[in-house]
Scaffold this motif. Structure first.
Motif, PDB file in Angstrom:
ATOM      1  N   VAL A 177     -40.405  18.250 -59.608  1.00  0.00           N
ATOM      2  CA  VAL A 177     -39.042  17.724 -59.609  1.00  0.00           C
ATOM      3  C   VAL A 177     -38.370  18.034 -58.268  1.00  0.00           C
ATOM      4  O   VAL A 177     -37.709  17.174 -57.668  1.00  0.00           O
ATOM      5  N   LYS A 178     -38.557  19.250 -57.775  1.00  0.00           N
ATOM      6  CA  LYS A 178     -37.989  19.628 -56.485  1.00  0.00           C
ATOM      7  C   LYS A 178     -38.562  18.763 -55.361  1.00  0.00           C
ATOM      8  O   LYS A 178     -37.850  18.369 -54.428  1.00  0.00           O
ATOM      9  N   ALA A 179     -39.854  18.462 -55.452  1.00  0.00           N
ATOM     10  CA  ALA A 179     -40.491  17.640 -54.419  1.00  0.00           C
ATOM     11  C   ALA A 179     -39.926  16.224 -54.425  1.00  0.00           C
ATOM     12  O   ALA A 179     -39.742  15.606 -53.364  1.00  0.00           O
ATOM     13  N   LEU A 180     -39.635  15.688 -55.603  1.00  0.00           N
ATOM     14  CA  LEU A 180     -39.046  14.356 -55.696  1.00  0.00           C
ATOM     15  C   LEU A 180     -37.640  14.340 -55.103  1.00  0.00           C
ATOM     16  O   LEU A 180     -37.264  13.408 -54.389  1.00  0.00           O
ATOM     17  N   VAL A 181     -36.867  15.363 -55.389  1.00  0.00           N
ATOM     18  CA  VAL A 181     -35.524  15.464 -54.827  1.00  0.00           C
ATOM     19  C   VAL A 181     -35.588  15.546 -53.302  1.00  0.00           C
ATOM     20  O   VAL A 181     -34.792  14.920 -52.591  1.00  0.00           O
ATOM     21  N   ALA A 182     -36.571  16.287 -52.777  1.00  0.00           N
ATOM     22  CA  ALA A 182     -36.708  16.445 -51.327  1.00  0.00           C
ATOM     23  C   ALA A 182     -37.001  15.114 -50.635  1.00  0.00           C
ATOM     24  O   ALA A 182     -36.616  14.914 -49.481  1.00  0.00           O
ATOM     25  N   LEU A 183     -37.652  14.192 -51.336  1.00  0.00           N
ATOM     26  CA  LEU A 183     -38.006  12.910 -50.737  1.00  0.00           C
ATOM     27  C   LEU A 183     -36.806  11.995 -50.517  1.00  0.00           C
ATOM     28  O   LEU A 183     -36.944  10.913 -49.951  1.00  0.00           O
ATOM     29  N   ARG A 184     -35.635  12.422 -50.931  1.00  0.00           N
ATOM     30  CA  ARG A 184     -34.433  11.667 -50.586  1.00  0.00           C
ATOM     31  C   ARG A 184     -34.119  11.795 -49.096  1.00  0.00           C
ATOM     32  O   ARG A 184     -33.372  10.993 -48.543  1.00  0.00           O
ATOM     33  N   ARG A 185     -34.689  12.824 -48.458  1.00  0.00           N
ATOM     34  CA  ARG A 185     -34.423  13.066 -47.044  1.00  0.00           C
ATOM     35  C   ARG A 185     -35.418  12.307 -46.178  1.00  0.00           C
ATOM     36  O   ARG A 185     -36.639  12.367 -46.402  1.00  0.00           O
ATOM     37  N   ARG A 186     -34.904  11.630 -45.184  1.00  0.00           N
ATOM     38  CA  ARG A 186     -35.732  10.791 -44.317  1.00  0.00           C
ATOM     39  C   ARG A 186     -36.854  11.574 -43.654  1.00  0.00           C
ATOM     40  O   ARG A 186     -38.007  11.111 -43.599  1.00  0.00           O
TER      41      ARG A 186
ATOM     42  N   PHE B  41     -35.866  14.259 -65.513  1.00  0.00           N
ATOM     43  CA  PHE B  41     -35.891  12.962 -64.830  1.00  0.00           C
ATOM     44  C   PHE B  41     -34.555  12.678 -64.155  1.00  0.00           C
ATOM     45  O   PHE B  41     -34.521  12.185 -63.018  1.00  0.00           O
ATOM     46  N   GLU B  42     -33.467  12.973 -64.844  1.00  0.00           N
ATOM     47  CA  GLU B  42     -32.153  12.719 -64.247  1.00  0.00           C
ATOM     48  C   GLU B  42     -31.925  13.579 -63.013  1.00  0.00           C
ATOM     49  O   GLU B  42     -31.199  13.182 -62.098  1.00  0.00           O
ATOM     50  N   LYS B  43     -32.551  14.738 -62.959  1.00  0.00           N
ATOM     51  CA  LYS B  43     -32.484  15.571 -61.766  1.00  0.00           C
ATOM     52  C   LYS B  43     -33.274  14.928 -60.619  1.00  0.00           C
ATOM     53  O   LYS B  43     -32.836  14.921 -59.467  1.00  0.00           O
ATOM     54  N   ALA B  44     -34.433  14.369 -60.941  1.00  0.00           N
ATOM     55  CA  ALA B  44     -35.301  13.781 -59.918  1.00  0.00           C
ATOM     56  C   ALA B  44     -34.812  12.422 -59.449  1.00  0.00           C
ATOM     57  O   ALA B  44     -35.020  12.042 -58.294  1.00  0.00           O
ATOM     58  N   ALA B  45     -34.160  11.679 -60.341  1.00  0.00           N
ATOM     59  CA  ALA B  45     -33.738  10.319 -60.025  1.00  0.00           C
ATOM     60  C   ALA B  45     -32.638  10.309 -58.973  1.00  0.00           C
ATOM     61  O   ALA B  45     -31.811  11.219 -58.915  1.00  0.00           O
ATOM     62  N   TYR B  46     -32.627   9.273 -58.132  1.00  0.00           N
ATOM     63  CA  TYR B  46     -31.591   9.177 -57.111  1.00  0.00           C
ATOM     64  C   TYR B  46     -30.503   8.179 -57.484  1.00  0.00           C
ATOM     65  O   TYR B  46     -29.501   8.082 -56.802  1.00  0.00           O
ATOM     66  N   ARG B  47     -30.663   7.422 -58.550  1.00  0.00           N
ATOM     67  CA  ARG B  47     -29.628   6.481 -58.951  1.00  0.00           C
ATOM     68  C   ARG B  47     -28.943   6.954 -60.224  1.00  0.00           C
ATOM     69  O   ARG B  47     -29.531   7.699 -61.015  1.00  0.00           O
ATOM     70  N   GLU B  48     -27.720   6.521 -60.398  1.00  0.00           N
ATOM     71  CA  GLU B  48     -27.019   6.814 -61.648  1.00  0.00           C
ATOM     72  C   GLU B  48     -27.529   5.864 -62.731  1.00  0.00           C
ATOM     73  O   GLU B  48     -27.852   4.712 -62.469  1.00  0.00           O
ATOM     74  N   GLY B  49     -27.607   6.362 -63.948  1.00  0.00           N
ATOM     75  CA  GLY B  49     -28.100   5.543 -65.044  1.00  0.00           C
ATOM     76  C   GLY B  49     -29.541   5.141 -64.867  1.00  0.00           C
ATOM     77  O   GLY B  49     -29.865   3.943 -64.960  1.00  0.00           O
TER      78      GLY B  49
END
Length: 272
Positions: free
Chosen positions: A17-26, A89-97
């Motif tokens: 989950v942390k790795a997915l969140v990190a991928l928001r960064r270019r 999943f909601e933590k990993a996701a970058y969009r709302e809903g």
């Protein structure tokens, strides 16, 4: 960490989950050569376009079935499949809903030298376009209009930006995309036989007055600054849209769409 799709990741602090969140960064995306695609429709289009995901994350509490068997297709292509609880999943996701579908896929970008230029190509070139939503919208138009490729010159954001992927509805995977600086783009143009059309309000020529039926590169610039002097100087023609109101320009994605479809109209007329 789970490797069986029947296992479920429930912790919001799980390393995946942390790795997915990190991928928001270019920088992280570029270092790993990957990007994220979120959303069932976007993922379905990516798979149809030939993308081979490395990881697929599914939240059963959020996903409303799988009518096109996207999960099975991704697994057959070698993706490791993971189940996530709703909080994870909601933590990993970058969009709302979120709709419960998220995948890690290889970088979408193509080298400039590998873009096809045979036949009667049509390119859309984005000079310094800064908003991911505009780039995504331009890609949706490019997909619909059969554009050869979209090139980002002096890019402010990358093609793997999750908001580009989202705004494009997955078209970033169906249309070849490339990035480069102005010097590399001008060098690439040499000898390719493209008519380069720069969109700008500072001209008396309407886009409808140009012959866009042959190999063409349409240049659109940022809404704040427009196209750079270098790109304007090297264009074969400058063109504007008819404007009858008080506003002197349109959103860059709208401009790109109107000019692109003028190209399509002329090509269809020439073929009839």
């Amino acid at each position: 960490m789970p490797t069986d799709p029947r296992d479920e990741i429930t912790s919001v602090t799980n390393p995946r989950v942390k790795a997915l969140v990190a991928l928001r960064r270019r920088r992280i995306r570029q270092d790993q050569g990957v990007t994220l695609v979120e959303g069932y429709e976007e993922l379905d289009l990516a798979l149809t376009a030939g993308v081979r995901p490395t990881e697929l994350y599914v939240c059963p509490d959020l996903s409303a079935g799988d009518p096109r068997a996207v999960e099975a297709r991704a697994a057959e292509l070698g993706a490791a499949v993971f189940r996530l609880s709703r909080p994870a999943f909601e933590k990993a996701a970058y969009r709302e809903g979120p709709d419960g579908w998220l995948a890690v896929v290889p970088d979408v970008e193509t080298d400039l030298a590998d873009l096809p230029t045979t036949g009667n190509p049509l390119f859309v070139v984005c000079g310094g376009v800064e908003k991911p939503g505009n780039l995504g919208s331009i890609l949706r138009t490019a997909d619909a209009a059969g554009v050869t490729a979209v090139i980002s010159v002096d890019p402010v954001t990358d093609w793997g930006n999750p908001n580009v992927v989202r705004a494009s509805k997955g078209a970033v995977f169906s249309v070849p995309v490339a990035s480069c600086d102005t010097a590399a783009f001008l060098d690439w143009l040499t000898g390719r036989g493209l008519t380069v059309v720069a969109t700008t309000p500072d001209t008396e020529t309407y886009v409808t007055g140009l012959d866009l039926s042959g190999p063409t590169a349409v240049l659109v610039g940022s809404e704040k600054y427009g196209l750079s002097a270098d790109l304007l100087t090297h264009a074969d023609a400058r063109a504007k849209l008819p404007m009858f109101g008080r506003v002197d320009s349109l959103n860059v994605a709208v401009t790109a769409a109107v000019v692109t479809y003028e190209c399509v109209r002329q090509r269809m007329a020439a073929d009839s």
